[in-house]
Scaffold this motif. Structure first.
Motif, PDB file in Angstrom:
ATOM      1  N   ASN A  43     -73.834 -14.557 -75.236  1.00 35.44           N
ATOM      2  CA  ASN A  43     -72.597 -14.728 -74.083  1.00 35.44           C
ATOM      3  C   ASN A  43     -72.925 -15.508 -73.223  1.00 35.44           C
ATOM      4  O   ASN A  43     -74.202 -15.539 -72.390  1.00 35.44           O
ATOM      5  CB  ASN A  43     -72.677 -13.012 -73.690  1.00 35.44           C
ATOM      6  CG  ASN A  43     -72.348 -12.002 -74.594  1.00 35.44           C
ATOM      7  OD1 ASN A  43     -71.422 -12.546 -75.658  1.00 35.44           O
ATOM      8  ND2 ASN A  43     -72.441 -11.015 -74.390  1.00 35.44           N
ATOM      9  N   LEU A  44     -72.120 -16.513 -72.776  1.00 36.31           N
ATOM     10  CA  LEU A  44     -72.273 -17.563 -71.943  1.00 36.31           C
ATOM     11  C   LEU A  44     -71.169 -17.377 -70.954  1.00 36.31           C
ATOM     12  O   LEU A  44     -69.973 -17.281 -71.249  1.00 36.31           O
ATOM     13  CB  LEU A  44     -72.162 -18.982 -72.641  1.00 36.31           C
ATOM     14  CG  LEU A  44     -73.380 -19.128 -73.717  1.00 36.31           C
ATOM     15  CD1 LEU A  44     -72.802 -20.716 -74.576  1.00 36.31           C
ATOM     16  CD2 LEU A  44     -74.569 -19.130 -73.160  1.00 36.31           C
ATOM     17  N   ASP A  45     -71.488 -17.689 -69.678  1.00 38.54           N
ATOM     18  CA  ASP A  45     -70.678 -17.599 -68.643  1.00 38.54           C
ATOM     19  C   ASP A  45     -70.230 -18.864 -68.246  1.00 38.54           C
ATOM     20  O   ASP A  45     -70.960 -19.817 -67.984  1.00 38.54           O
ATOM     21  CB  ASP A  45     -71.082 -16.790 -67.383  1.00 38.54           C
ATOM     22  CG  ASP A  45     -71.539 -15.272 -67.789  1.00 38.54           C
ATOM     23  OD1 ASP A  45     -70.968 -14.920 -68.562  1.00 38.54           O
ATOM     24  OD2 ASP A  45     -72.469 -15.018 -67.119  1.00 38.54           O
ATOM     25  N   PHE A  46     -68.875 -18.965 -67.965  1.00 39.07           N
ATOM     26  CA  PHE A  46     -68.225 -20.355 -67.386  1.00 39.07           C
ATOM     27  C   PHE A  46     -67.162 -20.098 -66.437  1.00 39.07           C
ATOM     28  O   PHE A  46     -66.596 -19.257 -66.179  1.00 39.07           O
ATOM     29  CB  PHE A  46     -67.390 -20.882 -68.722  1.00 39.07           C
ATOM     30  CG  PHE A  46     -67.982 -21.399 -69.957  1.00 39.07           C
ATOM     31  CD1 PHE A  46     -68.789 -22.624 -69.813  1.00 39.07           C
ATOM     32  CD2 PHE A  46     -68.518 -20.363 -70.801  1.00 39.07           C
ATOM     33  CE1 PHE A  46     -69.551 -23.030 -71.042  1.00 39.07           C
ATOM     34  CE2 PHE A  46     -69.216 -20.729 -72.004  1.00 39.07           C
ATOM     35  CZ  PHE A  46     -69.829 -22.095 -72.029  1.00 39.07           C
ATOM     36  N   GLN A  47     -66.909 -21.071 -65.611  1.00 39.54           N
ATOM     37  CA  GLN A  47     -65.790 -21.088 -64.592  1.00 39.54           C
ATOM     38  C   GLN A  47     -65.225 -22.452 -64.577  1.00 39.54           C
ATOM     39  O   GLN A  47     -65.865 -23.552 -64.816  1.00 39.54           O
ATOM     40  CB  GLN A  47     -66.429 -20.695 -63.288  1.00 39.54           C
ATOM     41  CG  GLN A  47     -67.355 -21.744 -62.715  1.00 39.54           C
ATOM     42  CD  GLN A  47     -67.830 -21.120 -61.370  1.00 39.54           C
ATOM     43  OE1 GLN A  47     -68.179 -19.809 -60.976  1.00 39.54           O
ATOM     44  NE2 GLN A  47     -68.083 -22.241 -60.403  1.00 39.54           N
ATOM     45  N   SER A  48     -63.917 -22.374 -64.217  1.00 39.52           N
ATOM     46  CA  SER A  48     -63.071 -23.547 -64.042  1.00 39.52           C
ATOM     47  C   SER A  48     -63.181 -24.198 -62.844  1.00 39.52           C
ATOM     48  O   SER A  48     -63.357 -23.696 -61.714  1.00 39.52           O
ATOM     49  CB  SER A  48     -61.741 -23.315 -64.652  1.00 39.52           C
ATOM     50  OG  SER A  48     -61.025 -22.595 -63.728  1.00 39.52           O
ATOM     51  N   ALA A  49     -62.279 -25.327 -62.707  1.00 35.54           N
ATOM     52  CA  ALA A  49     -61.936 -25.644 -61.498  1.00 35.54           C
ATOM     53  C   ALA A  49     -60.807 -24.748 -60.872  1.00 35.54           C
ATOM     54  O   ALA A  49     -60.135 -24.007 -61.727  1.00 35.54           O
ATOM     55  CB  ALA A  49     -61.618 -27.170 -61.224  1.00 35.54           C
ATOM     56  N   PHE A  50     -60.282 -24.963 -59.448  1.00 41.12           N
ATOM     57  CA  PHE A  50     -58.969 -24.233 -59.276  1.00 41.12           C
ATOM     58  C   PHE A  50     -57.765 -24.965 -59.864  1.00 41.12           C
ATOM     59  O   PHE A  50     -57.636 -26.393 -59.594  1.00 41.12           O
ATOM     60  CB  PHE A  50     -58.897 -24.382 -57.824  1.00 41.12           C
ATOM     61  CG  PHE A  50     -59.620 -23.098 -57.155  1.00 41.12           C
ATOM     62  CD1 PHE A  50     -59.028 -21.549 -57.122  1.00 41.12           C
ATOM     63  CD2 PHE A  50     -60.903 -23.334 -56.796  1.00 41.12           C
ATOM     64  CE1 PHE A  50     -59.798 -20.718 -56.401  1.00 41.12           C
ATOM     65  CE2 PHE A  50     -61.806 -22.089 -56.265  1.00 41.12           C
ATOM     66  CZ  PHE A  50     -61.049 -20.645 -56.030  1.00 41.12           C
ATOM     67  N   THR A  51     -56.845 -24.190 -60.195  1.00 39.10           N
ATOM     68  CA  THR A  51     -55.528 -24.660 -60.715  1.00 39.10           C
ATOM     69  C   THR A  51     -54.323 -23.793 -60.444  1.00 39.10           C
ATOM     70  O   THR A  51     -54.575 -22.863 -60.125  1.00 39.10           O
ATOM     71  CB  THR A  51     -55.614 -25.054 -62.346  1.00 39.10           C
ATOM     72  OG1 THR A  51     -54.525 -25.562 -62.863  1.00 39.10           O
ATOM     73  CG2 THR A  51     -55.692 -23.700 -63.133  1.00 39.10           C
ATOM     74  N   ASN A  52     -53.040 -24.262 -60.713  1.00 31.87           N
ATOM     75  CA  ASN A  52     -52.074 -23.351 -60.238  1.00 31.87           C
ATOM     76  C   ASN A  52     -52.129 -22.359 -61.331  1.00 31.87           C
ATOM     77  O   ASN A  52     -52.487 -22.273 -62.326  1.00 31.87           O
ATOM     78  CB  ASN A  52     -50.786 -24.120 -60.447  1.00 31.87           C
ATOM     79  CG  ASN A  52     -50.365 -24.639 -61.759  1.00 31.87           C
ATOM     80  OD1 ASN A  52     -49.988 -23.788 -62.567  1.00 31.87           O
ATOM     81  ND2 ASN A  52     -50.475 -25.894 -61.962  1.00 31.87           N
TER      82      ASN A  52
END
Length: 217
Positions: free
Chosen positions: A15-24
């Protein structure tokens, strides 16, 4: 309102954790739907600019509600004081999006009880916040723009304030922002970039008060 996606993805037994940049919000949902199609998504959360977390179901409901409320809000403010008449005027120009359309609110009023141009700037900021309250803006990030560097720097906590009367205005402003759960961003702009709010303040100072809302094409 913009959102960051945080998700757990299963790959090769891990299990790998990710996060994105902010977007609408709309794009955030589309990305989530694409991730779901992989069949490897274990968990996904949406985090807004106020650091509140939302599940996928909550997110869909929230976006429908947000669509009907003012969002993507920018508030310009300015104040003026006529030493000869002891009259002060304040102006606020608020840009926002609601129900898929863009609007501009222009509003101004006069004061008889202020003592200086500096005090008029504090009163103008407070007036802009009260206009946001009447508009129904709450639990949202708001960008405040003005040519009064002192007011903005003091609200941001970067400069001290030694005048008792100005501190009272700062307290009123901060309390109003807290009550509305507004997350402020303070942006100093040149006077020529604040012309509209400046004109409203000058007109109010000389007896002409404005209150209008226009749809922006």
């Amino acid at each position: 309102m913009d959102f960051q996606l945080r998700w757990t993805y299963k790959s090769h037994g891990r299990n790998l954790d990710f996060q994105s940049a902010f977007t609408n919000g709309k794009e955030a949902l589309l990305i989530a739907e694409d991730l779901l199609k992989t069949g490897r998504l274990k968990e996904i959360t949406f985090v807004d600019e106020m650091d509140q977390s939302w599940t996928l179901k909550e997110m869909k409901k929230l976006l429908q509600e947000v669509k009907e409320q003012p969002h993507y809000v920018k508030a310009y403010f300015d104040g003026g004081f006529d030493l000869s008449t002891k009259k002060a005027g304040v102006g606020a120009v608020i840009y926002y999006r609601q129900n898929g359309k863009n609007y501009r609110l222009r509003s101004s009023t006069s004061f008889d009880e202020l003592d200086s141009n500096n005090e008029a700037e504090y009163a103008a900021f407070h007036y802009a916040v009260k206009q946001l309250e009447e508009l129904g803006v709450h639990h949202l990030p708001v960008t405040f723009l003005g040519d009064s560097k002192v007011v903005l720097k003091q609200l941001a906590g970067e400069w001290p304030c030694y005048e008792e009367s100005f501190n009272r205005w700062l307290d009123r402003i901060e309390e109003a922002l807290k009550d509305l759960h507004i997350k402020p961003t303070y942006t100093h702009i040149a006077r020529k970039e604040n012309e509209e709010a400046d004109t409203l303040a000058a007109q109010a100072m000389h007896g002409k008060e404005i209150s209008s809302t226009y749809e922006i094409e």
